[in-house]
Design a protein around this motif. Sequence first.
Motif, short mmCIF file in Angstrom:
data_model
loop_
_atom_site.label_atom_id
_atom_site.label_comp_id
_atom_site.label_asym_id
_atom_site.label_seq_id
_atom_site.Cartn_x
_atom_site.Cartn_y
_atom_site.Cartn_z
N LYS A 198 0.82 -1.22 0.00
CA LYS A 198 0.00 0.00 0.00
C LYS A 198 0.85 1.26 0.00
N GLU B 95 -5.06 0.49 -0.93
CA GLU B 95 -5.36 -0.61 -0.02
C GLU B 95 -5.94 -1.80 -0.80
N TYR B 96 -6.87 -1.50 -1.69
CA TYR B 96 -7.49 -2.57 -2.49
C TYR B 96 -6.46 -3.26 -3.39
N SER C 279 -3.34 -3.49 -3.09
CA SER C 279 -2.35 -4.24 -2.30
C SER C 279 -2.85 -5.64 -1.92
N THR C 280 -4.16 -5.87 -2.00
CA THR C 280 -4.71 -7.19 -1.68
C THR C 280 -4.75 -8.11 -2.89
N LYS D 243 -3.41 -10.37 -5.83
CA LYS D 243 -2.24 -11.22 -6.04
C LYS D 243 -2.34 -11.93 -7.38
#
Length: 98
Positions: free
Chosen positions: A51, A92-93, A95-96, A98
Amino acid sequence: MKKIALGMIFAAASLMAADGATLYKKCVACHGVKAEKPALGKSEVIAGWDKAKLVEELKAYKAGTLNRNGMGAMMKGQMASFSDADIEAVSEYISTLK
């Protein structure tokens, strides 16, 4: 009465809070649903970035101080409508992913 008023204020603030997933819809065409694409074949894949790095980069694009791989002008335009809270939420989103 104070508890009710505070609860209403908190609920209103939560509803107004930026939704990173919704904000990211603006990015999907270039970066992919899971941030898995190099945008326009030029950028790094941003999936897996933390983030803090995302916030730093997006704020720099918004300010016009970053022009990585010639994408500065395009990204500045994309970030123009994003507030600092929006940048935090979308970062933030992302960074989640993958």
